[in-house]
Design a protein around this motif. Structure first.
Motif, PDB file in Angstrom:
ATOM      1  N   ILE A  20      12.444  37.554 -17.896  1.00 47.68           N
ATOM      2  CA  ILE A  20      12.094  38.854 -17.641  1.00 47.68           C
ATOM      3  C   ILE A  20      13.147  39.893 -18.168  1.00 47.68           C
ATOM      4  CG2 ILE A  20      11.189  40.555 -15.938  1.00 47.68           C
ATOM      5  CD1 ILE A  20       9.717  38.348 -14.525  1.00 47.68           C
ATOM      6  N   VAL A  21      14.419  39.743 -17.758  1.00 48.39           N
ATOM      7  CA  VAL A  21      15.546  40.728 -17.663  1.00 48.39           C
ATOM      8  C   VAL A  21      15.548  41.218 -19.234  1.00 48.39           C
ATOM      9  CG1 VAL A  21      17.829  41.318 -17.424  1.00 48.39           C
ATOM     10  CG2 VAL A  21      16.405  39.910 -15.601  1.00 48.39           C
ATOM     11  N   PHE A  39      17.011  36.791 -26.152  1.00 49.82           N
ATOM     12  CA  PHE A  39      15.991  36.960 -25.239  1.00 49.82           C
ATOM     13  C   PHE A  39      15.034  35.679 -25.244  1.00 49.82           C
ATOM     14  CE2 PHE A  39      14.130  38.581 -29.215  1.00 49.82           C
ATOM     15  CZ  PHE A  39      12.581  38.138 -29.177  1.00 49.82           C
ATOM     16  N   PRO A  40      14.334  35.314 -24.355  1.00 49.78           N
ATOM     17  CA  PRO A  40      13.449  34.196 -24.427  1.00 49.78           C
ATOM     18  C   PRO A  40      12.233  34.702 -25.079  1.00 49.78           C
ATOM     19  CG  PRO A  40      14.228  34.648 -22.179  1.00 49.78           C
ATOM     20  CD  PRO A  40      14.693  35.792 -22.923  1.00 49.78           C
ATOM     21  N   ALA A  41      11.870  33.662 -26.062  1.00 47.18           N
ATOM     22  CA  ALA A  41      10.453  34.029 -26.582  1.00 47.18           C
ATOM     23  C   ALA A  41       9.140  34.363 -25.643  1.00 47.18           C
ATOM     24  CB  ALA A  41      10.129  32.827 -27.629  1.00 47.18           C
ATOM     25  N   LEU A  42       9.443  33.717 -24.709  1.00 44.60           N
ATOM     26  CA  LEU A  42       8.285  33.960 -23.525  1.00 44.60           C
ATOM     27  C   LEU A  42       8.415  35.023 -22.909  1.00 44.60           C
ATOM     28  CD1 LEU A  42       8.099  29.940 -22.091  1.00 44.60           C
ATOM     29  CD2 LEU A  42       6.398  31.323 -23.653  1.00 44.60           C
ATOM     30  N   PRO A 209      26.067  39.626 -15.474  1.00 46.47           N
ATOM     31  CA  PRO A 209      26.467  41.005 -15.583  1.00 46.47           C
ATOM     32  C   PRO A 209      25.699  41.974 -16.348  1.00 46.47           C
ATOM     33  CG  PRO A 209      28.304  39.606 -15.799  1.00 46.47           C
ATOM     34  CD  PRO A 209      27.013  38.805 -15.960  1.00 46.47           C
ATOM     35  N   PHE A 210      24.803  41.526 -17.216  1.00 49.75           N
ATOM     36  CA  PHE A 210      24.029  42.437 -18.037  1.00 49.75           C
ATOM     37  C   PHE A 210      22.772  42.523 -17.299  1.00 49.75           C
ATOM     38  CE2 PHE A 210      26.502  40.605 -21.282  1.00 49.75           C
ATOM     39  CZ  PHE A 210      27.162  41.623 -21.991  1.00 49.75           C
ATOM     40  N   GLN A 219      14.176  45.393 -11.985  1.00 53.34           N
ATOM     41  CA  GLN A 219      13.926  46.225 -10.942  1.00 53.34           C
ATOM     42  C   GLN A 219      15.380  47.084 -10.399  1.00 53.34           C
ATOM     43  OE1 GLN A 219      11.260  45.040  -7.807  1.00 53.34           O
ATOM     44  NE2 GLN A 219      10.394  43.535  -9.271  1.00 53.34           N
ATOM     45  N   PRO A 220      15.061  48.320  -9.955  1.00 50.56           N
ATOM     46  CA  PRO A 220      16.500  48.787  -9.472  1.00 50.56           C
ATOM     47  C   PRO A 220      16.990  48.233  -8.415  1.00 50.56           C
ATOM     48  CG  PRO A 220      14.911  50.548  -9.924  1.00 50.56           C
ATOM     49  CD  PRO A 220      14.063  49.221 -10.189  1.00 50.56           C
ATOM     50  N   GLU A 221      16.299  47.669  -7.734  1.00 55.95           N
ATOM     51  CA  GLU A 221      16.652  46.725  -6.476  1.00 55.95           C
ATOM     52  C   GLU A 221      17.455  45.541  -6.863  1.00 55.95           C
ATOM     53  OE1 GLU A 221      13.178  49.141  -5.311  1.00 55.95           O
ATOM     54  OE2 GLU A 221      13.495  47.806  -6.922  1.00 55.95           O
TER      55      GLU A 221
END
Length: 321
Positions: A20-21, A39-42, A209-210, A219-221
């Motif tokens: 997701i990130v 990034f993951p393709a999924l 860290p990223f 999400q900000p949280e």
């Protein structure tokens, strides 16, 4: 000797692909700042009947990096990588391989299974294939099946971390393998990047860290929890995906569970047919490695990479005089 595509990075770092990130914004920022973004393709998930989102992501990344390179010939962007989850439940794998092959993805990262046909597809379009492993046995199988390099996922890494010390894992692999070797596990500073090289790795593989960057799709949280937490806040559990992974204990508590008393699950719980093995019930359980004690603010990815580069240079000067 490293393949040409992994040479001439600003610092010897590959940003790991995070569920997701990691998306185009983060990858582009990482590459422009001089490290390999991935990034993951999924992560590129479209609704039924819509065009493949992976196509548009790869087009956007390629075009933006090309524009950057034309405008900055003395400081070109680093290459990017796409992660393929090579698990039998990933119904999208064949389609995603074809898309990545057509777009000539330069670096392919494979996880959860070594498949010769995926490595061959990478080679056919001029790319290289790196496979992540958690022990020496899997490392040997990956190279036997055609991988060009290895990502040693050691204890303390985010996501599906291995249990072994990075010292032991790198040592055993280097007894027989001289090719590209990356190390993952609690690397969050430039000093740790240099330590990975001193151990025998060629590059560091950095993820958590990223999460605390402006471009991360988190999400900000989640970003703030990364900044507030430390190694003592990381819990290892197989409950959420069927494979042992590291997670933020506060997020587990927020979900109404006791991080000190979690059930376990076996690999039969893994299912990538809908894009991820994490069920909706666990969507707010957030992964992280143990190195986040060094992360104290949410900043642009370029700022985080500037800090890594400065710390790396300082560590080299301190050790090498």
């Amino acid at each position: 000797m490293l393949p040409a595509i992994l040479q001439n990075l600003r610092i010897p770092v590959v940003a790991s692909p995070m569920f997701i990130v990691s998306g185009p914004e983060l990858v582009i920022a990482q590459c422009k700042a001089g490290i390999v973004g991935s990034f993951p393709a999924l992560n590129a998930r479209e609704k039924d009947g819509e065009p493949a989102l992976l196509e548009s992501w790869l087009t956007r990344i390629t075009e933006e990096l090309d524009r950057h390179n034309q405008a900055n010939p003395d400081h070109p962007a680093a290459p990017f990588a796409v992660n393929q989850i090579v698990h039998r439940s990933n119904a999208r794998l064949e389609r995603d391989i074809e898309i990545c092959h057509r777009h000539k993805v330069p670096i392919w990262i494979t996880s959860l299974g070594a498949r010769p046909e995926v490595n061959q597809a990478a080679h056919d379009c001029g790319g290289i294939a790196l496979h992540d492993i958690i022990n020496n046995m899997f490392a040997k199988k990956a190279i036997e099946k055609g991988a060009d390099g290895l990502i040693a996922v050691a204890a303390g890494a985010g996501g599906h971390a291995g249990p072994q010390s990075p010292f032991a894992l790198i040592q055993e692999i280097r007894e027989w393998f001289e090719g590209p070797l990356l190390l993952s596990g609690s690397i969050a500073t430039g000093r740790a990047v240099l330590a990975a090289q001193a151990m025998g790795a060629d590059l560091a593989y950095i993820g958590s860290p990223f999460i605390a960057t402006e471009e991360a799709n988190a999400q900000p949280e989640y970003k703030q929890m990364i900044c507030d937490a430390g190694a003592m806040d990381i819990v290892t559990s197989s409950l959420f995906t069927g494979v042992s992974g590291n997670y933020l204990a506060p997020s587990i508590r927020n979900a109404g569970l006791d991080p000190d008393d979690l059930d376990s699950a076996d690999t039969s719980a893994m299912n990538f047919s809908q894009g991820a093995s994490k069920a909706k019930a666990w969507s707010q359980i957030w992964g992280s490695g143990q190195g986040i004690g060094a992360v104290r603010d949410v900043v642009p990815a370029a700022t985080r990479i500037d800090r890594l580069a400065s710390e790396y240079a300082d560590a080299k000067r301190a050790i090498c005089g």
